[in-house]
Motif scaffolding. Structure first.
Motif, PDB file in Angstrom:
ATOM      1  N   LEU A  97       1.431   4.314   1.480  1.00  0.00           N
ATOM      2  CA  LEU A  97       2.668   5.058   1.241  1.00  0.00           C
ATOM      3  C   LEU A  97       2.935   5.363  -0.223  1.00  0.00           C
ATOM      4  O   LEU A  97       3.802   6.177  -0.524  1.00  0.00           O
ATOM      5  N   GLY A  98       2.222   4.730  -1.128  1.00  0.00           N
ATOM      6  CA  GLY A  98       2.522   4.858  -2.554  1.00  0.00           C
ATOM      7  C   GLY A  98       3.394   3.714  -3.019  1.00  0.00           C
ATOM      8  O   GLY A  98       4.048   3.026  -2.218  1.00  0.00           O
ATOM      9  N   THR A  99       3.450   3.508  -4.328  1.00  0.00           N
ATOM     10  CA  THR A  99       4.105   2.316  -4.850  1.00  0.00           C
ATOM     11  C   THR A  99       5.610   2.320  -4.645  1.00  0.00           C
ATOM     12  O   THR A  99       6.216   1.290  -4.329  1.00  0.00           O
ATOM     13  N   PHE A 100       6.281   3.477  -4.796  1.00  0.00           N
ATOM     14  CA  PHE A 100       7.739   3.500  -4.628  1.00  0.00           C
ATOM     15  C   PHE A 100       8.123   3.206  -3.184  1.00  0.00           C
ATOM     16  O   PHE A 100       9.077   2.470  -2.915  1.00  0.00           O
ATOM     17  N   ALA A 101       7.399   3.787  -2.242  1.00  0.00           N
ATOM     18  CA  ALA A 101       7.685   3.514  -0.835  1.00  0.00           C
ATOM     19  C   ALA A 101       7.392   2.056  -0.496  1.00  0.00           C
ATOM     20  O   ALA A 101       8.128   1.427   0.269  1.00  0.00           O
TER      21      ALA A 101
END
Length: 791
Positions: A97-101
């Motif tokens: 999902l990526g780091t922020f998600a």
């Protein structure tokens, strides 16, 4: 499976669904803006932490020692808020999902567990389901706890730990009482792993948990007929926890930590204002120095205390009126098993065998509600901070002693307030549980009304984290979330430079800034550039370490010629900075300097000074990447070297520097103001200095130099020089229109065409604000659209 166990499972499933929904409501601003907006100032630290753990583990580096921030300082991460506990969750979700998600998933889990685990504890302690549901919501939605969510404080949002450890300890007690020694050992090891989890979450979490667990543990030891065995299993739990913290945690690095910190005096530490902070939710609950609890917890506690004292009074009167009779003691009745032994007060959703039947049962009886009233007093008093004011008089508070005992390391007294909420929830729940049946069919409506009132009290509908603007601005116009950091392709390109020697290069972001748990030094925006370290993967000067040496970090403010100048805190000392740069290029080695224009100020003279000075050192630095908001300089130590500065050809044999267009920073010297669009054309004004320069390369040969220029207000004389050689006669620049002036550049002046300096020498300037034309304070001489070199 017994019907009661099925009903308990349904109850816990409904409770889990409730707290999951409440977590979505609390975090809606964050969750529904994933990858678009982010929560709070500190997001960069926790995202980078997880990247660093993965990078260190995969590269064979020590997780708790690093020079990847604050380079060339090697920082001890023993007291750094690394929050390694959540790393497994991030490592699963980040690739998907990526780091922020992934971090948002962690925020959701922490928020959910805060409510649900307290619910489980309250049910275990005999609190009615409806009241247990309310108690969990009081903690989960508290403005003070929401502050941690909305500032991405993954290390301090985890208030499920204290109730979880109370439940784990009770399992040890119940197993010992039942004579189940292997089971007791298993639970002791499990609690040891939980202690390890406390240390990996945040080094304050063991302190927080101790405020509840230590009194509860002493109470059970006092009550248990097998207190020696019970104490032994407690030592096993502590031993396992400390062993894990030593061999797979920060403990040895904590013991080696010798840096001088700057915690500041106790008077500067904010507590919850008494009594206002305990009776209402402040308009800016998302600010660290305006902590607030809302009114619900304190009002519920006061009402419960009145009800409990009234019950004691009535019971006492009955005892006087009916001597010889044994009155029913006030408080909740505890369920009993066969033979009168006390059982776990609610079957657990964790499965068969979680609740262990005790043999003697005395130590497994939960403490009376008055115990929890006593337990909440220390965190309540400490959360008030160093001083309170009553009737106009200042009263010194016990927090001062705690501040002194921890050598100033425990900096935020209000962080103890969630413990007050947890203990208060137990006291309130146990007090009102016997009274709840009297409400009859009105119970659901009453509980719904209480939940609604709590939501209104804490303003659950608000989604407002710490805003970096001034406080008075934030009050009037609270930003719901901070924008996500801008994406730059050049960071990804730098990140693809891997292997020897690329892995050794160091990156400087300007403006420069370093942060610790005690102070933000330099540019606070510059500190956040640590986030980009996840992308480029290189060592960097900027960043944040929770506890760091004052002596190492402070020079960035005014004691470093280059870094302090790039942070706009001291003037440029050209000789000192050049000598420093030469050492950095060869010794670090320095790879890149990223100039973040928007954070330095595009309409300030600082940028022209940076570009003008860096471009004058072609044997050290060269600009290589140009994107909106940033210009990147590469050092000559880099294997890819520096490209030439021959301007692009606009037609055969004609090389043009388009002044004002993105990329003209490659050529700029001293004296150019910021770019402007005038009549659809991009241009820059000169005039800040008596002369303005361009730096460029040309193929050898003769040239005609053409310059499109216009004077400000009155005519100006203009002379061009290349490498200090005048190009023909002085010419006049008209203020009426943009005109093309022509000069001759001989081949002998061009030479090999390398490192040419074109100088615009004009006879003066005017300041618009001084002649009444506008408020513009700049010195303006000649406007330039482009410069062409025609062979």
């Amino acid at each position: 499976m017994p019907k009661s166990r099925n009903s308990q499972r349904r109850l816990h499933l409904l409770a889990a669904a409730f707290y999951a929904l409440l977590a979505v409501i609390i975090l809606h601003g964050i969750l529904f803006n994933t990858n678009v907006r982010i929560a709070g100032f500190d997001y960069f630290n926790y995202n980078w932490n997880f990247w660093w753990i993965r990078h260190a583990l995969s590269s064979g580096l020590n997780v708790y020692e690093s020079d990847y921030v604050f380079y060339p300082i090697v920082s001890n991460f023993g007291y750094h808020a690394l929050t390694a506990f959540w790393f497994p969750v991030w490592s699963i979700f980040e690739p998907l999902l990526g780091t922020f998600a992934a971090v948002n998933v962690i925020l959701f889990l922490g928020c959910f567990l805060n409510g649900y685990v307290l619910f489980v504890l309250l049910r275990h302690l005999g609190v009615a389901p409806a009241l247990a549901l309310v108690g969990g919501a009081m903690l989960q939605a508290s403005p003070l706890v929401r502050y941690f969510y909305y500032n991405t404080h993954l290390n301090l949002m985890d208030w499920f730990w204290p109730p979880a450890h109370l439940l784990l300890w009770w399992q040890i007690v119940a197993s010992v009482e039942a004579g189940r020694w292997r089971r007791a050992l298993l639970w002791a090891v499990t609690q040891g792993v939980g202690i390890w989890g406390l240390g990996l979450t945040d080094l304050q979490m063991p302190i927080f948990t101790g405020f509840l667990l230590v009194p509860y543990g002493l109470w059970t030891l006092w009550k248990s007929p097998r207190r020696v065995r019970l104490a032994g299993y407690g030592l096993v739990a502590v031993g396992v926890g400390f062993a894990l913290l030593w061999f797979a945690g920060p403990l040895p690095h904590m013991l080696r930590f010798q840096d001088e910190l700057m915690p500041g005096p106790a008077e500067d530490r904010p507590g919850i204002p008494f009594p206002g902070g305990y009776l209402r939710t402040y308009p800016v609950w998302w600010w660290w120095d305006v902590p607030t609890l809302g009114a619900n917890v304190t009002l519920a506690l006061v009402v419960a205390l009145i009800a409990a004292l009234t019950a004691v009074f009535i019971a006492g009167r009955k005892k006087l009126n009916h001597r010889g009779q044994s009155p029913q003691p006030p408080g909740p009745l505890l369920p009993q098993g066969e033979g009168g032994e006390i059982r776990s007060l609610s079957p657990s959703p964790l499965g068969e065998g979680f609740g262990v039947r005790a043999h003697n049962g005395i130590a497994t009886i939960p403490p009376p509600r008055w115990f929890w009233l006593a337990v909440l007093i220390p965190p309540l008093i400490l959360s008030m901070g160093p001083t309170i004011t009553l009737f106009g008089r200042e009263i010194l508070m016990p927090y001062r002693l705690m501040h002194e005992l921890t050598d100033g390391m425990f900096r935020m007294p209000w962080r103890l307030a969630p413990l007050y909420i947890i203990a208060a929830a137990v006291f309130v729940g146990q007090t009102f549980t016997p009274l709840l049946p009297r409400l009859g069919k009105a119970r659901p409506l009453m509980i719904a009304a209480v939940l609604l009132l709590i939501g209104l009290d804490v303003r659950l509908y608000e989604s407002a984290p710490l805003d970096p603007r001034p406080l008075e601005t934030a009050v009037l116009d609270p930003a719901p979330l901070d924008p996500a950091p801008r994406h730059y392709d050049f960071y990804e390109q730098i990140g693809r430079e891997q292997g020897d020697p690329y892995d050794d290069f160091v990156l400087i972001d300007a403006p420069t800034g370093r942060g610790t748990g005690e102070a933000l030094l330099g540019s606070w925006q510059g500190i956040q550039f640590q986030y980009y370290g996840m992308i480029h993967g290189k060592r960097m000067v900027n960043g944040f370490v929770s506890r760091a040496s004052v002596d190492d970090v402070w020079p960035i403010v005014t004691g470093d010629p280059l870094l302090s100048w790039l942070g706009q805190r001291i003037p440029l000392d050209p000789a000192a900075v050049e000598a420093q740069l030469r050492g950095m290029v060869t010794d670090w080695p320095l790879g890149y300097i990223v100039v973040h224009e928007d954070f330095i100020g595009r309409t300030t003279p600082t940028l022209q000074e940076i570009y003008g000075y860096f471009n004058s050192l072609p044997d050290l630095l060269c600009p290589v990447f140009f994107e909106p908001g940033a210009v990147v300089y590469r050092s000559t130590a880099h294997p890819d070297g520096c490209p030439n500065r021959i301007p692009p050809q606009v037609e055969p044999g004609v090389y043009q520097v388009d002044i004002g267009d993105r990329g003209d920073e490659r050529y700029l010297g001293w004296g150019w103001h910021w770019p402007e669009d005038i009549a659809g054309l991009s241009m820059r004004w000169t005039g800040e200095y008596p002369q303005t320069r361009l730096y460029l390369d040309l193929p050898p040969g003769d040239y005609t130099v053409e310059i499109a220029a216009q004077a400000f207000v009155e005519a100006r004389t203009l002379r061009l020089l290349v490498n200090d050689v005048p190009l023909g006669d002085v010419q006049t620049v008209s203020p009426d229109t943009l005109q093309t002036l022509t000069f001759t550049l001989p081949a002998e002046v061009v030479g090999d065409g390398q490192h040419l300096t074109l100088t615009l020498d004009y006879d003066g300037w005017l300041v618009p604000s001084e002649i009444g034309q506008s408020a513009d304070p700049r010195r303006l001489a000649v406007l330039v659209d482009w410069v062409r070199f025609r062979r």
